[in-house]
Design a protein around this motif. Structure first.
Motif, mmCIF file in Angstrom:
data_model
loop_
_atom_site.group_PDB
_atom_site.id
_atom_site.type_symbol
_atom_site.label_atom_id
_atom_site.label_comp_id
_atom_site.label_asym_id
_atom_site.label_seq_id
_atom_site.Cartn_x
_atom_site.Cartn_y
_atom_site.Cartn_z
ATOM 1 N N GLN A 174 -0.921 11.880 8.024
ATOM 2 C CA GLN A 174 -0.090 10.735 7.263
ATOM 3 C C GLN A 174 -1.188 9.674 6.604
ATOM 4 O O GLN A 174 -0.737 8.860 5.716
ATOM 5 C CB GLN A 174 0.592 9.747 8.367
ATOM 6 C CG GLN A 174 1.306 10.505 9.320
ATOM 7 C CD GLN A 174 2.442 9.542 10.209
ATOM 8 O OE1 GLN A 174 2.158 8.372 10.117
ATOM 9 N NE2 GLN A 174 2.984 10.060 11.254
ATOM 10 N N ARG A 175 -2.422 10.313 6.458
ATOM 11 C CA ARG A 175 -3.328 9.288 5.732
ATOM 12 C C ARG A 175 -3.397 10.053 4.424
ATOM 13 O O ARG A 175 -3.698 11.275 4.147
ATOM 14 C CB ARG A 175 -4.686 9.603 6.560
ATOM 15 C CG ARG A 175 -4.564 9.143 7.887
ATOM 16 C CD ARG A 175 -6.171 8.809 8.632
ATOM 17 N NE ARG A 175 -7.106 10.165 8.144
ATOM 18 C CZ ARG A 175 -8.068 10.023 8.400
ATOM 19 N NH1 ARG A 175 -8.785 9.115 8.922
ATOM 20 N NH2 ARG A 175 -9.083 11.227 8.252
ATOM 21 N N ARG A 176 -3.426 8.908 3.508
ATOM 22 C CA ARG A 176 -3.317 9.444 1.977
ATOM 23 C C ARG A 176 -4.731 10.229 1.705
ATOM 24 O O ARG A 176 -4.832 11.039 0.741
ATOM 25 C CB ARG A 176 -2.887 8.255 1.181
ATOM 26 C CG ARG A 176 -4.006 7.182 1.041
ATOM 27 C CD ARG A 176 -3.156 6.009 0.223
ATOM 28 N NE ARG A 176 -4.243 5.069 0.020
ATOM 29 C CZ ARG A 176 -4.120 3.924 0.829
ATOM 30 N NH1 ARG A 176 -2.987 3.893 1.782
ATOM 31 N NH2 ARG A 176 -4.946 2.797 0.681
ATOM 32 N N ASN A 177 -5.847 9.617 2.413
ATOM 33 C CA ASN A 177 -7.158 10.184 1.973
ATOM 34 C C ASN A 177 -7.252 11.513 2.274
ATOM 35 O O ASN A 177 -8.473 12.184 1.812
ATOM 36 C CB ASN A 177 -8.266 9.164 2.522
ATOM 37 C CG ASN A 177 -8.258 7.974 2.083
ATOM 38 O OD1 ASN A 177 -7.946 7.503 0.870
ATOM 39 N ND2 ASN A 177 -8.969 6.901 2.664
ATOM 40 N N ASP A 178 -6.458 12.280 3.291
ATOM 41 C CA ASP A 178 -6.469 13.321 3.636
ATOM 42 C C ASP A 178 -5.981 14.455 2.496
ATOM 43 O O ASP A 178 -6.238 15.824 2.746
ATOM 44 C CB ASP A 178 -6.007 13.867 4.857
ATOM 45 C CG ASP A 178 -6.850 13.191 6.058
ATOM 46 O OD1 ASP A 178 -6.259 12.708 7.156
ATOM 47 O OD2 ASP A 178 -7.961 12.957 5.845
ATOM 48 N N GLU A 216 0.762 -1.212 -0.106
ATOM 49 C CA GLU A 216 -0.003 0.118 0.105
ATOM 50 C C GLU A 216 0.936 1.345 0.061
ATOM 51 O O GLU A 216 1.937 1.243 0.394
ATOM 52 C CB GLU A 216 -0.952 -0.203 1.337
ATOM 53 C CG GLU A 216 -2.058 -1.114 1.415
ATOM 54 C CD GLU A 216 -3.140 -0.707 2.351
ATOM 55 O OE1 GLU A 216 -4.205 -1.603 2.138
ATOM 56 O OE2 GLU A 216 -2.890 -0.114 3.112
ATOM 57 N N ARG A 217 0.292 2.240 -0.462
ATOM 58 C CA ARG A 217 1.070 3.656 -0.490
ATOM 59 C C ARG A 217 1.202 4.157 0.925
ATOM 60 O O ARG A 217 0.355 3.936 1.836
ATOM 61 C CB ARG A 217 0.143 4.618 -1.185
ATOM 62 C CG ARG A 217 0.948 5.848 -1.502
ATOM 63 C CD ARG A 217 0.152 6.705 -2.610
ATOM 64 N NE ARG A 217 -0.202 6.073 -3.919
ATOM 65 C CZ ARG A 217 -0.521 6.711 -4.987
ATOM 66 N NH1 ARG A 217 -0.891 7.936 -4.577
ATOM 67 N NH2 ARG A 217 -0.675 6.097 -5.716
ATOM 68 N N GLU A 218 2.292 4.496 1.182
ATOM 69 C CA GLU A 218 2.600 4.811 2.746
ATOM 70 C C GLU A 218 3.100 6.053 2.862
ATOM 71 O O GLU A 218 3.804 6.908 2.083
ATOM 72 C CB GLU A 218 3.544 3.767 3.332
ATOM 73 C CG GLU A 218 4.984 3.849 2.675
ATOM 74 C CD GLU A 218 5.804 2.923 3.474
ATOM 75 O OE1 GLU A 218 5.429 2.313 4.512
ATOM 76 O OE2 GLU A 218 7.148 2.846 3.049
ATOM 77 N N PHE A 219 2.905 6.719 3.908
ATOM 78 C CA PHE A 219 3.496 8.268 4.420
ATOM 79 C C PHE A 219 5.007 8.202 4.472
ATOM 80 O O PHE A 219 5.551 7.138 5.150
ATOM 81 C CB PHE A 219 2.864 8.582 5.611
ATOM 82 C CG PHE A 219 3.389 9.743 6.094
ATOM 83 C CD1 PHE A 219 4.269 9.997 7.335
ATOM 84 C CD2 PHE A 219 3.016 11.221 5.548
ATOM 85 C CE1 PHE A 219 5.031 11.152 7.704
ATOM 86 C CE2 PHE A 219 3.474 12.399 6.191
ATOM 87 C CZ PHE A 219 4.424 12.328 7.236
ATOM 88 N N VAL A 220 5.576 9.172 3.880
ATOM 89 C CA VAL A 220 7.217 9.237 4.058
ATOM 90 C C VAL A 220 7.517 10.632 4.876
ATOM 91 O O VAL A 220 7.985 10.487 5.775
ATOM 92 C CB VAL A 220 7.740 9.401 2.535
ATOM 93 C CG1 VAL A 220 9.162 9.556 2.914
ATOM 94 C CG2 VAL A 220 7.506 8.065 1.796
ATOM 95 N N ALA A 221 6.878 11.643 4.453
ATOM 96 C CA ALA A 221 6.993 13.006 5.091
ATOM 97 C C ALA A 221 6.134 14.181 4.840
ATOM 98 O O ALA A 221 5.548 13.877 3.807
ATOM 99 C CB ALA A 221 8.579 13.456 4.616
ATOM 100 N N ALA A 222 5.976 14.998 5.567
ATOM 101 C CA ALA A 222 5.271 16.072 5.294
ATOM 102 C C ALA A 222 5.915 17.315 5.847
ATOM 103 O O ALA A 222 6.836 17.355 6.859
ATOM 104 C CB ALA A 222 3.928 15.819 5.813
#
Length: 125
Positions: free
Chosen positions: A107-111, A44-50
């Motif tokens: 960290q949620r891609r849907n956001d 799944e697509r995962e968070f890396v950085a923001a």
């Protein structure tokens, strides 16, 4: 509409470095939280950085903390991801994303509201 275009991916050896760039269109760039995500084959697509709209706050996944650095240049409408000490497990398609609403990162891609097309990063062992 916001357009995001990533660049800078490629093939690198273990321990090497790359810098990804994400150029964006639209006047509201300075109001967006920006993020980088990645997706490896079969995962799944995962968070890396923001990074916050001002660049004053940054956030990282534990797996990249201390090796990756996210930054932004609001004058150029561009966000960067500097990746050092790369490992084979960093191999993935890396995506830039923009979060137009709210006052905090996620960290949620849907956001995230807008996404780039992705750039491939391959780390050879």
């Amino acid at each position: 509409q916001v357009l995001l275009v990533e660049s800078g991916g490629g093939l690198v050896q273990t321990g090497g470095s790359l810098r990804l760039s994400c150029a964006t269109s639209g006047r509201a760039f300075t109001t967006y939280f920006m993020g980088w995500f990645r997706q490896a084959p079969g995962k799944e697509r995962e968070f890396v950085a923001a990074i916050s709209w001002s660049g004053g706050s940054t956030y990282y996944a534990d797996s990249v903390k201390g090796r990756f650095t996210i930054s932004r240049d609001n004058a150029k409408n561009t966000v960067y991801l500097r990746m050092n000490s790369l490992k084979p497990e960093d191999t993935a398609v890396y995506y830039c994303a923009a979060k137009a609403g709210g006052t905090s990162y996620s960290q949620r891609r849907n956001d995230y509201d807008y996404w780039g097309q992705g750039t491939q990063v391959t780390v050879s062992s």
